[in-house]
Design a protein around this motif. Structure first.
Motif, PDB file in Angstrom:
ATOM      1  N   THR A   1     -11.611  30.724 -19.430  1.00 13.57           N
ATOM      2  CA  THR A   1     -11.110  31.997 -18.913  1.00 13.57           C
ATOM      3  C   THR A   1     -11.438  33.179 -19.813  1.00 13.57           C
ATOM      4  OG1 THR A   1      -8.989  31.697 -20.016  1.00 13.57           O
ATOM      5  CG2 THR A   1      -9.168  30.858 -17.763  1.00 13.57           C
ATOM      6  N   SER A   2     -12.557  33.120 -20.490  1.00 13.71           N
ATOM      7  CA  SER A   2     -12.884  34.221 -21.402  1.00 13.71           C
ATOM      8  C   SER A   2     -13.001  35.539 -20.632  1.00 13.71           C
ATOM      9  CB  SER A   2     -14.174  33.927 -22.169  1.00 13.71           C
ATOM     10  OG  SER A   2     -15.248  33.764 -21.267  1.00 13.71           O
ATOM     11  N   ALA A   3     -12.744  36.618 -21.333  1.00  9.69           N
ATOM     12  CA  ALA A   3     -12.754  37.955 -20.720  1.00  9.69           C
ATOM     13  C   ALA A   3     -14.078  38.227 -20.010  1.00  9.69           C
ATOM     14  CB  ALA A   3     -12.500  39.014 -21.779  1.00  9.69           C
TER      15      ALA A   3
ATOM     16  N   CYS B   1     -10.094  33.518 -11.529  1.00 12.70           N
ATOM     17  CA  CYS B   1      -9.181  32.495 -10.994  1.00 12.70           C
ATOM     18  C   CYS B   1      -7.822  32.627 -11.666  1.00 12.70           C
ATOM     19  CB  CYS B   1      -9.773  31.099 -11.209  1.00 12.70           C
ATOM     20  SG  CYS B   1      -8.697  29.745 -10.687  1.00 12.70           S
ATOM     21  N   LYS B   2      -7.822  32.767 -12.986  1.00 12.68           N
ATOM     22  CA  LYS B   2      -6.579  32.937 -13.740  1.00 12.68           C
ATOM     23  C   LYS B   2      -5.834  34.173 -13.247  1.00 12.68           C
ATOM     24  CE  LYS B   2      -6.555  35.117 -17.622  1.00 12.68           C
ATOM     25  NZ  LYS B   2      -6.746  35.563 -19.002  1.00 12.68           N
ATOM     26  N   ASN B   3      -6.545  35.279 -13.129  1.00 11.09           N
ATOM     27  CA  ASN B   3      -5.915  36.521 -12.697  1.00 11.09           C
ATOM     28  C   ASN B   3      -5.380  36.423 -11.276  1.00 11.09           C
ATOM     29  OD1 ASN B   3      -6.545  37.560 -15.181  1.00 11.09           O
ATOM     30  ND2 ASN B   3      -8.207  38.854 -14.447  1.00 11.09           N
TER      31      ASN B   3
ATOM     32  N   LEU C   1     -13.710  28.348 -13.834  1.00  6.47           N
ATOM     33  CA  LEU C   1     -12.661  28.214 -14.849  1.00  6.47           C
ATOM     34  C   LEU C   1     -12.685  26.809 -15.446  1.00  6.47           C
ATOM     35  CD1 LEU C   1      -9.038  29.453 -14.772  1.00  6.47           C
ATOM     36  CD2 LEU C   1      -9.501  27.086 -15.334  1.00  6.47           C
ATOM     37  N   LEU C   2     -12.822  25.801 -14.599  1.00  7.96           N
ATOM     38  CA  LEU C   2     -12.840  24.425 -15.084  1.00  7.96           C
ATOM     39  C   LEU C   2     -14.070  24.146 -15.949  1.00  7.96           C
ATOM     40  CD1 LEU C   2     -11.565  22.632 -11.879  1.00  7.96           C
ATOM     41  CD2 LEU C   2     -10.325  22.934 -14.030  1.00  7.96           C
ATOM     42  N   ALA C   3     -15.184  24.784 -15.617  1.00  6.73           N
ATOM     43  CA  ALA C   3     -16.429  24.543 -16.347  1.00  6.73           C
ATOM     44  C   ALA C   3     -16.539  25.370 -17.623  1.00  6.73           C
ATOM     45  CB  ALA C   3     -17.624  24.829 -15.444  1.00  6.73           C
ATOM     46  N   GLU C   4     -16.039  26.615 -17.571  1.00  2.00           N
ATOM     47  CA  GLU C   4     -16.325  27.552 -18.663  1.00  2.00           C
ATOM     48  C   GLU C   4     -15.090  28.184 -19.290  1.00  2.00           C
ATOM     49  OE1 GLU C   4     -18.927  30.325 -16.748  1.00  2.00           O
ATOM     50  OE2 GLU C   4     -20.205  28.714 -16.004  1.00  2.00           O
TER      51      GLU C   4
ATOM     52  N   ALA D   1      -1.626  36.685 -20.019  1.00  2.00           N
ATOM     53  CA  ALA D   1      -2.846  36.887 -19.239  1.00  2.00           C
ATOM     54  C   ALA D   1      -3.496  38.232 -19.496  1.00  2.00           C
ATOM     55  CB  ALA D   1      -2.536  36.732 -17.755  1.00  2.00           C
ATOM     56  N   GLY D   2      -2.784  39.144 -20.120  1.00  2.00           N
ATOM     57  CA  GLY D   2      -3.384  40.415 -20.514  1.00  2.00           C
ATOM     58  C   GLY D   2      -3.866  41.244 -19.356  1.00  2.00           C
ATOM     59  N   GLY D   3      -5.167  41.238 -19.104  1.00  2.00           N
ATOM     60  CA  GLY D   3      -5.783  42.113 -18.113  1.00  2.00           C
ATOM     61  C   GLY D   3      -5.565  41.689 -16.689  1.00  2.00           C
ATOM     62  N   ALA D   4      -4.686  40.781 -16.448  1.00  2.00           N
ATOM     63  CA  ALA D   4      -4.501  40.268 -15.096  1.00  2.00           C
ATOM     64  C   ALA D   4      -3.843  41.266 -14.160  1.00  2.00           C
ATOM     65  CB  ALA D   4      -3.661  38.996 -15.126  1.00  2.00           C
ATOM     66  N   TRP D   5      -3.372  42.365 -14.668  1.00  2.00           N
ATOM     67  CA  TRP D   5      -2.698  43.327 -13.803  1.00  2.00           C
ATOM     68  C   TRP D   5      -3.664  43.998 -12.845  1.00  2.00           C
ATOM     69  CZ3 TRP D   5       2.332  42.717 -14.080  1.00  2.00           C
ATOM     70  CH2 TRP D   5       2.854  42.180 -15.237  1.00  2.00           C
TER      71      TRP D   5
END
Length: 144
Positions: A46-48, A55-57, A41-44, A19-23
């Motif tokens: 999880t791009s940065a 949502c991912k984070n 997230l569902l539509a587009e 997840a990288g930047g999720a911190w």
């Protein structure tokens, strides 16, 4: 059981590292904001910098906030839920939980329980995960 628990922990750890930047804080506080970000997230994806990334984070941070108290193979317990903070949720995360699946669970749960969008995002997420991955009766009572 221990092998499965180790696999589950390893999968969650891999997701967190990927997840990288999720911190950083996700600033998703209420249920409506969580539903909005998970819909994005569902539509587009999880791009940065996207709404979907929030949502991912959120999911990664939710799991990481419990990392010091989780025991491998044991259920995830969310406490102090509900209007009086006297309720709890219990769920057993699967070996793999793709971010899109989490987003679908949040959005579907909120459609069936529209009042949850006024509750904290953490509570909405915990309730959605509890419905999808419920604990057994023994796990709810704290027995292995």
């Amino acid at each position: 059981m221990k092998k499965r628990a180790s696999l589950a922990f390893g999968t969650i750890l891999a997701v967190v590292l990927a997840a990288g930047g999720a911190w950083a804080a996700t600033d998703v506080e209420d249920g409506k904001d969580l539903v909005d970000t998970c819909t994005a997230l569902l539509a587009e994806g999880t791009s940065a910098g996207s709404e979907g990334e929030r949502c991912k984070n959120f999911l990664v941070n939710m799991i990481m906030a419990q990392k010091d108290t989780l025991t491998i193979g044991q259920p995830f317990r969310a406490e102090r839920l509900g209007p009086d903070e006297k309720e709890q949720a219990c769920f057993q995360l699967p070996d793999s939980l793709p971010f899109a699946e989490f987003a679908r669970q949040v959005t579907s749960y909120s459609e069936r329980n529209p009042g949850m969008v006024r509750r904290p995002a953490y509570e909405l997420a915990a309730r959605a995960l509890e419905q999808a991955y419920p604990c057994s009766e023994d796990e709810m009572r704290g027995r292995p």
